[in-house]
Design a protein around this motif. Structure first.
Motif, mmCIF file in Angstrom:
data_model
loop_
_atom_site.group_PDB
_atom_site.id
_atom_site.type_symbol
_atom_site.label_atom_id
_atom_site.label_comp_id
_atom_site.label_asym_id
_atom_site.label_seq_id
_atom_site.Cartn_x
_atom_site.Cartn_y
_atom_site.Cartn_z
ATOM 1 N N GLU A 82 36.313 32.758 51.257
ATOM 2 C CA GLU A 82 37.006 32.806 50.034
ATOM 3 C C GLU A 82 37.493 31.012 49.614
ATOM 4 O O GLU A 82 37.249 30.642 48.450
ATOM 5 N N ARG B 281 32.147 37.070 44.005
ATOM 6 C CA ARG B 281 32.326 38.389 42.983
ATOM 7 C C ARG B 281 32.344 37.452 41.457
ATOM 8 O O ARG B 281 33.001 36.555 41.125
ATOM 9 N N GLU C 56 35.052 35.581 39.012
ATOM 10 C CA GLU C 56 36.067 35.086 39.975
ATOM 11 C C GLU C 56 35.497 33.796 40.378
ATOM 12 O O GLU C 56 36.318 32.833 40.593
ATOM 13 N N HIS C 57 34.056 33.596 40.871
ATOM 14 C CA HIS C 57 33.744 32.428 41.408
ATOM 15 C C HIS C 57 32.646 31.788 40.545
ATOM 16 O O HIS C 57 32.073 32.678 40.086
#
Length: 513
Positions: free
Chosen positions: A238, A267, A270-271
Motif C-alpha cells: 500500500e 485498485r 484509488e491508485h
C-alpha cells in the motif's frame, strides 16, 4: 573514463539543492548528502580507515546506508555492505574474511556489531547511529563534531570500490568485487538504456542498498542521473502504491514478486501509477502475463525484463524500453557489455542453441575477494561465466531458460543451499539433508529441506526450522522440512538434487504466501 567516486561532486556542482534521497522521515539534498559523506569520511579516517581498507556497513535500507557508501568512495576505502537481517554468525564471517577494522551500524544492529568486535581481532571498533549503545562509539556525536569538508581520494579505474557478498553454489557466500571503473561503466550504461533525463527522474527504491540491485542499479544510477531517490526500508504494497502517486515516481525497479504484489494490490480509482515511465523487473524471469497485466491494467507505460549480476556490477541486457520487444526475453546486451552462449568447453554456440551465459565488457568486476581459485573458475579473458543457461535469438535477444547452479531464488533473494544445509547438519538427528527450490507462483521458488533423520517427527521439523531461524536471515529459512527414508545418491556419493526437485511435495497450508 570517469570513476564512480566523482559522481557526487558532479551533482553538487550542477544541482546542489535538488533532493537526492528521501525516506519519509528525512529529505536530503545533494549538498546535504555531500556534507554528511565528508563528515563520515573524516570520522572513519580518524579510526584509521584509508584507501583500500574495507569498511563493513550494517544498516537497514535508509539514507545513512547511502551516505556510508559515498563516504567510503570519498576515502578510497572499500564499501562492504552487510544485510541488516544478517545474524551474528553471518556478520562475523564477513568481518573476518574482509579484515575490516570498522563496522558502521544503527541502534538495531549495535548488539550484533559489538559481539563481532569482541570475536574478530581485526574488527577494532563499532560506530552506531541512534545514540549511545553499549560497546559502540556514538556515531551521531562524532559526526556533529567532524568537518564537512574532505577532499576526494584519487582512485584508478581498477581499484576496488565495493565488495558484495553474494550467494553461489559452493562454499560460503562469495565476495564479488566491483571497481571504480566497472561501477561507473554500469551506471552510465544503465542510465542510457533507461533513457534517463538528467535532473528529472524520481526513482522508488524498495530494494536494499546492501544488495547490488539497490546500491548500484538504483542509488548510484540516481546519483549519476541527478535523480531523486525515494527509499523504503521494507516492502509494504500500500505504501509503495501511494508513494508512486505522491512523489510522481518515474522509475521503479523490483523483482517479479514485487510486480505481482503491485498487480494484486492495485485498485483503480484509488491508485495512480500514470507517472511511471519505466518499470524494470530483474532477479528472476518474469512471466509475460504479469508484464501484460502491469501495462494494461495498472497503466504503466513500459515494463522491461533485464538480466545481470553482482559480478558484472548491475544489469547488462534489457528488453528495449521503446519500440519492438520480445515477450519473455531479457533483451539484447547494451552499452559496453557483450553476451556469448558457450558450451561446457567454452566454445561459443550458434544463435538459438542453449548454453552457458558469459558476460564480457567494462562492467565485469575483477573476481571474488581473496579467492583466487573460485575467481579462476568463473573469470577469464573471455568474461564472467554466469552458471546460467540461456540462448540468443537471431536478433541478439537473450532468454534465460534454466540455471546450472543449485541456487534457490525466492522473491528475488538468493538462497545458498549449502549454507542452510550446514546449519541443519548441526542437529544430532540429521543424517543427510539437501535444500532445493520448489516452484511458487508468487515467490518464484520456495526453499524446501529434504532430510534423512533419526526418528523423524513434526516436532523435529519444527526444531530444524527454529535452528535455522536463529542462525540465518529469515528469507533463507526453509519453508518446509520433508523427511525421506533414503537420499538419492550418484556413483560418487553426491546427492542428486535434480531427483529431489522432481518430487511432488505437499506443502502445509499457509506456507505459500
Amino acid at each position: 573514463m570517469r570513476i564512480v567516486s566523482e559522481l557526487l561532486q558532479d551533482a553538487v556542482r550542477w544541482i546542489p539543492d535538488r533532493v537526492f534521497i528521501d525516506d519519509g522521515t528525512r529529505s536530503m539534498t545533494y549538498r546535504d548528502v555531500d556534507r554528511m559523506a565528508a563528515r563520515l569520511a573524516n570520522v572513519l579516517a580518524d579510526q584509521g580507515v584509508g584507501p583500500d581498507v574495507p569498511v563493513c556497513v550494517y544498516l537497514p535500507n535508509c539514507p545513512d546506508l547511502a551516505v556510508g557508501y559515498l563516504a567510503c568512495l570519498r576515502l578510497g576505502a572499500i564499501f562492504v555492505p552487510v544485510a541488516s537481517m544478517a545474524r551474528e554468525r553471518e556478520v562475523c564471517s564477513i568481518a573476518e574474511r574482509t579484515e575490516a577494522p570498522v563496522i558502521v551500524t544503527g541502534s538495531a544492529g549495535a548488539a550484533v556489531a559489538v559481539a563481532a568486535v569482541r570475536q574478530i581481532p581485526s574488527l577494532r571498533v563499532a560506530l552506531a547511529h541512534g545514540g549511545p549503545a553499549g560497546g559502540c562509539l556514538d556515531l551521531d556525536d562524532l559526526l556533529s563534531a567532524a568537518s564537512d569538508e574532505r577532499p576526494l581520494e584519487r582512485r584508478r579505474l581498477e581499484d576496488v570500490a565495493a565488495v558484495f557478498f553474494t550467494s553461489g553454489t559452493t562454499g560460503e557466500p562469495k565476495g564479488a568485487m566491483q571497481t571504480h571503473g566497472s561501477i561507473y561503466s554500469t551506471v552510465r550504461d544503465m542510465a542510457t538504456f533507461n533513457r534517463f533525463r538528467f535532473g528529472k527522474e524520481t526513482l522508488l527504491d524498495v530494494l536494499p542498498m546492501f544488495n547490488n540491485f539497490g546500491a548500484t542499479c538504483l542509488m548510484l544510477t540516481a546519483l549519476y542521473s541527478g535523480g531523486t531517490l525515494i527509499v523504503h526500508e521494507r516492502w509494504e504494497t500500500e505504501r509503495v502504491l501511494s508513494d508512486i502517486a505522491r512523489h510522481r515516481v518515474t522509475y521503479f525497479a523490483g523483482t517479479p514478486t514485487m510486480l505481482i504484489y503491485l498487480w494484486k494490490g492495485f485498485r483503480p480509482g484509488e491508485h495512480d501509477l500514470s507517472s511511471l515511465r519505466l518499470v524494470i523487473a530483474g532477479g528472476a524471469p518474469v512471466a509475460p502475463d504479469v508484464v501484460e497485466a502491469c501495462e494494461n491494467e495498472l497503466g504503466i507505460a513500459r515494463v522491461s525484463q533485464i538480466y545481470g549480476a553482482t559480478e558484472v556490477s548491475g544489469y547488462v541486457t534489457g528488453d528495449p524500453v521503446e519500440g519492438a520487444r520480445r515477450p519473455g526475453s531479457a533483451g539484447p546486451a547494451f552499452g559496453s557489455s557483450r553476451i556469448a552462449i558457450v558450451d561446457d568447453d567454452g566454445v561459443e554456440l550458434p544463435r538459438g542453441e542453449i548454453g552457458e551465459v558469459v558476460i564480457s565488457g567494462d562492467t565485469v568486476g575483477p573476481g571474488y575477494w581473496r579467492d583466487p581459485e573460485t575467481t579462476a573458475a568463473f573469470y577469464s579473458t573471455a568474461g564472467w561465466r554466469s552458471g546460467d543457461l540461456g540462448l540468443m535469438d537471431h536478433d541478439g535477444c537473450l532468454s534465460i531458460v534454466d540455471r546450472k547452479k543449485d541456487l534457490v531464488i525466492s522473491g528475488g533473494y538468493n538462497i545458498y543451499p549449502l549454507e542452510v544445509e550446514n546449519i541443519l547438519y548441526r542437529h544430532p538427528r540429521v543424517r543427510l539433508c539437501a535444500v532445493v527450490g520448489t516452484p511458487d507462483k508468487v515467490k518464484g521458488e520456495l526453499a524446501v529441506a529434504f532430510v534423512v533423520a533419526t526418528d523423524p517427527s513434526q516436532e523435529l521439523a519444527a526444531e530444524l526450522i527454529a535452528l535455522c531461524r536463529t542462525e540465518l536471515m529469515a528469507y533463507k529459512v526453509p519453508r518446509h522440512v520433508e523427511f525421506i527414508d533414503d537420499m538419492p545418491l550418484g556413483p560418487t556419493g553426491k546427492i542428486l538434487k535434480r531427483e529431489l526437485r522432481g518430487r511432488e511435495i505437499q506443502l502445509p497450508a499457509g506456507v505459500r504466501s
